[in-house]
Design an enzyme around this catalytic site. Structure first.
Site, PDB file in Angstrom:
ATOM      1  N   PRO A 279       0.836  -1.210   0.000  1.00 29.32           N
ATOM      2  CA  PRO A 279       0.000   0.000   0.000  1.00 29.32           C
ATOM      3  C   PRO A 279       0.861   1.246   0.000  1.00 29.32           C
ATOM      4  O   PRO A 279       1.831   1.349   0.759  1.00 29.32           O
ATOM      5  CB  PRO A 279      -0.803  -0.131   1.302  1.00 29.32           C
ATOM      6  CG  PRO A 279       0.032  -1.005   2.176  1.00 29.32           C
ATOM      7  CD  PRO A 279       0.735  -1.957   1.267  1.00 29.32           C
TER       8      PRO A 279
ATOM      9  N   THR B 274       0.415   5.583  -0.305  1.00 31.69           N
ATOM     10  CA  THR B 274      -0.379   6.794  -0.475  1.00 31.69           C
ATOM     11  C   THR B 274       0.077   7.522  -1.731  1.00 31.69           C
ATOM     12  O   THR B 274       1.260   7.801  -1.903  1.00 31.69           O
ATOM     13  CB  THR B 274      -0.223   7.710   0.747  1.00 31.69           C
ATOM     14  OG1 THR B 274      -0.719   7.035   1.895  1.00 31.69           O
ATOM     15  CG2 THR B 274      -0.979   9.011   0.557  1.00 31.69           C
TER      16      THR B 274
ATOM     17  N   HIS C 161      -4.732  -0.994   8.649  1.00 25.58           N
ATOM     18  CA  HIS C 161      -3.472  -0.248   8.741  1.00 25.58           C
ATOM     19  C   HIS C 161      -3.215   0.063  10.210  1.00 25.58           C
ATOM     20  O   HIS C 161      -3.701   1.050  10.753  1.00 25.58           O
ATOM     21  CB  HIS C 161      -3.563   1.029   7.921  1.00 25.58           C
ATOM     22  CG  HIS C 161      -2.232   1.665   7.648  1.00 25.58           C
ATOM     23  ND1 HIS C 161      -1.064   1.276   8.294  1.00 25.58           N
ATOM     24  CD2 HIS C 161      -1.857   2.654   6.795  1.00 25.58           C
ATOM     25  CE1 HIS C 161      -0.057   2.000   7.848  1.00 25.58           C
ATOM     26  NE2 HIS C 161      -0.511   2.846   6.938  1.00 25.58           N
TER      27      HIS C 161
ATOM     28  N   ALA D 123      -0.063   0.321  11.426  1.00 16.77           N
ATOM     29  CA  ALA D 123       1.374   0.586  11.388  1.00 16.77           C
ATOM     30  C   ALA D 123       1.639   2.068  11.215  1.00 16.77           C
ATOM     31  O   ALA D 123       0.726   2.882  11.084  1.00 16.77           O
ATOM     32  CB  ALA D 123       2.008  -0.205  10.234  1.00 16.77           C
TER      33      ALA D 123
ATOM     34  N   TYR E 122      -0.354   5.513  12.672  1.00 14.50           N
ATOM     35  CA  TYR E 122      -1.747   5.913  12.515  1.00 14.50           C
ATOM     36  C   TYR E 122      -2.569   5.401  13.704  1.00 14.50           C
ATOM     37  O   TYR E 122      -2.028   4.810  14.633  1.00 14.50           O
ATOM     38  CB  TYR E 122      -2.268   5.467  11.155  1.00 14.50           C
ATOM     39  CG  TYR E 122      -1.512   6.154  10.036  1.00 14.50           C
ATOM     40  CD1 TYR E 122      -1.629   7.530   9.861  1.00 14.50           C
ATOM     41  CD2 TYR E 122      -0.650   5.449   9.198  1.00 14.50           C
ATOM     42  CE1 TYR E 122      -0.899   8.189   8.868  1.00 14.50           C
ATOM     43  CE2 TYR E 122       0.080   6.098   8.206  1.00 14.50           C
ATOM     44  CZ  TYR E 122      -0.052   7.464   8.042  1.00 14.50           C
ATOM     45  OH  TYR E 122       0.683   8.116   7.084  1.00 14.50           O
TER      46      TYR E 122
ATOM     47  N   ARG F 157      -1.535  -4.911   9.133  1.00 13.74           N
ATOM     48  CA  ARG F 157      -0.165  -4.465   8.913  1.00 13.74           C
ATOM     49  C   ARG F 157       0.378  -3.889  10.215  1.00 13.74           C
ATOM     50  O   ARG F 157      -0.252  -3.044  10.839  1.00 13.74           O
ATOM     51  CB  ARG F 157      -0.103  -3.404   7.809  1.00 13.74           C
ATOM     52  CG  ARG F 157       1.318  -3.152   7.292  1.00 13.74           C
ATOM     53  CD  ARG F 157       1.341  -2.073   6.238  1.00 13.74           C
ATOM     54  NE  ARG F 157       2.494  -2.229   5.348  1.00 13.74           N
ATOM     55  CZ  ARG F 157       3.020  -1.248   4.626  1.00 13.74           C
ATOM     56  NH1 ARG F 157       2.514  -0.026   4.695  1.00 13.74           N
ATOM     57  NH2 ARG F 157       4.047  -1.473   3.841  1.00 13.74           N
TER      58      ARG F 157
ATOM     59  N   GLY G  33      11.946  -2.231   2.013  1.00 17.05           N
ATOM     60  CA  GLY G  33      13.200  -2.045   1.301  1.00 17.05           C
ATOM     61  C   GLY G  33      13.781  -3.267   0.632  1.00 17.05           C
ATOM     62  O   GLY G  33      14.983  -3.294   0.326  1.00 17.05           O
TER      63      GLY G  33
END
Length: 359
Positions: free
Chosen positions: A22, A24, A173, A175, A178, A225, A295
């Site tokens: 995901p 943004t 979400h 993680a 948030y 997540r 990464g």
């Protein structure tokens, strides 16, 4: 190559073990409605075994950043239907990531309303993007118990809306700082009621949301997540190994599709109590499918799968810049480089104009 092997996740057989993470992109309308370019964006990337949508606001209050999509109005649901139908027509699988930003927002984005959070503690050392430019974070308004219960029901409604919109499942979400992550962390949650004060209570909000999501849309369609080592948005955990072990043990009681773990680097000298490797520390604790994120390259992703804990690898910027990423991995082809200037907002440039391989 393990990355290219088919795998079952939840109720779906995926064509490979590569996930579009995901991200943004801030290409929705001011009313949180996605358009034709978003349809193109996701259908360009159906080579991913699983697509996880950009974070989608579950309510008006949940919105923290401008031009991000929602899934709480009929118009928003209708717009997402066009996306999921196009993705399915091309053989893709897509989950909706459900988002409440909590204190990660600004009153300039929220029609003058203050952001909300578990406690009245502002994010420090960062600024927030608004249509009026970058602004310091405000001290959020504390959520009352009744409001917390209402937000849990808004997550439930958002999950039902996502299924109505044609998504194959949902990801909470929880993680990157948030709202669910704010409840988990001592640095943002100093409550003394049933939602704070110890690990069991700080985990309560996330677990109550997850239970409601499963009740709403059924087994093997709900996922989460987590980012146990992320320091972003002023998130600090006092004892993440103890807390997330407890959380994952509770999540083991639910019929989830997967757990999406972010293995985010951190300064080990300042946080010696943090787990060195999130995947190895927490992935071993669950019988749920693990998606590893943060990464990864082709080589490091393949090496992670060979360890046998994670079953899929999610890629963010690489999928953003390479809509045909699995094909490029298979052919060992050169990769497009992401344009950082167009990642978070703009028009079609840097969104749907990244080239495919010319075969």
């Amino acid at each position: 190559m393990n990355l290219l092997k088919s795998i079952r996740v939840g109720n779906n057989i995926l064509k490979n073990s590569m996930v579009m993470a995901p991200m943004t992109r801030s290409r929705a309308s001011i009313n949180g409605i996605v358009g034709d370019s978003t349809i193109t964006y996701y259908t360009q990337r159906v080579s991913a075994g699983l697509i996880i949508s950009e974070a989608i606001n579950i309510s008006k209050q949940a919105t923290g950043s401008p031009l991000t999509p929602g899934i709480y109005t009929a118009e928003q649901i209708t717009a997402w239907k066009k996306v999921t139908q196009a993705v399915h027509k091309k053989g893709g699988v897509i989950y909706a990531q459900l988002w409440h930003t909590g204190r990660v927002g600004h009153s300039l984005v929220k029609n003058g309303e203050l952001p909300v959070a578990p406690s009245a503690i502002a994010i420090e050392g960062q600024q927030h993007f608004t249509m009026g430019g970058m602004k310091d974070y405000e001290t959020p308004r504390v959520l009352e118990i009744e409001e917390i219960q209402s937000i849990i029901q808004e997550y439930k409604k958002a999950a039902l809306n996502a299924i109505e919109a044609g998504f194959d499942g949902v990801e909470l979400h929880s993680a990157f700082g948030y709202l669910p992550n704010q409840f988990l962390a001592e640095s943002s949650n100093q409550r003394t009621d049933q939602y704070g004060g110890n690990n069991e209570n700080r985990n309560r909000f996330v677990l109550e949301v997850m239970n409601e999501l499963v009740k709403a849309i059924g087994a093997d369609k709900v996922s989460i997540r987590l980012s146990p080592t992320s320091l972003y948005n002023s998130i600090v955990h006092q004892n993440p190994i103890e807390q997330f072990t407890l959380l994952i043990n509770e999540l083991n009681k639910l019929p989830l599709a997967y757990i999406h773990l972010m293995n985010i680097p951190f300064p080990s000298d300042k946080f010696p109590h943090y787990p060195v490797n999130v995947i190895e520390t927490f992935g071993k604790l669950t019988h749920h499918t693990i998606i590893a994120n943060c990464g990864y390259t082709k080589e490091t992703g393949e090496a992670e799968l060979e360890k046998g804990i994670a079953k899929l690898i999610s890629y963010g910027a690489l999928f953003l810049a390479n809509p045909d990423l699995p094909n490029r991995f298979e052919l060992n082809a050169e990769l497009n480089q992401p344009d950082k200037a167009t990642m978070y907002g703009g028009q079609d440039q840097g969104y749907i104009d990244y080239p495919f391989l010319n075969l």
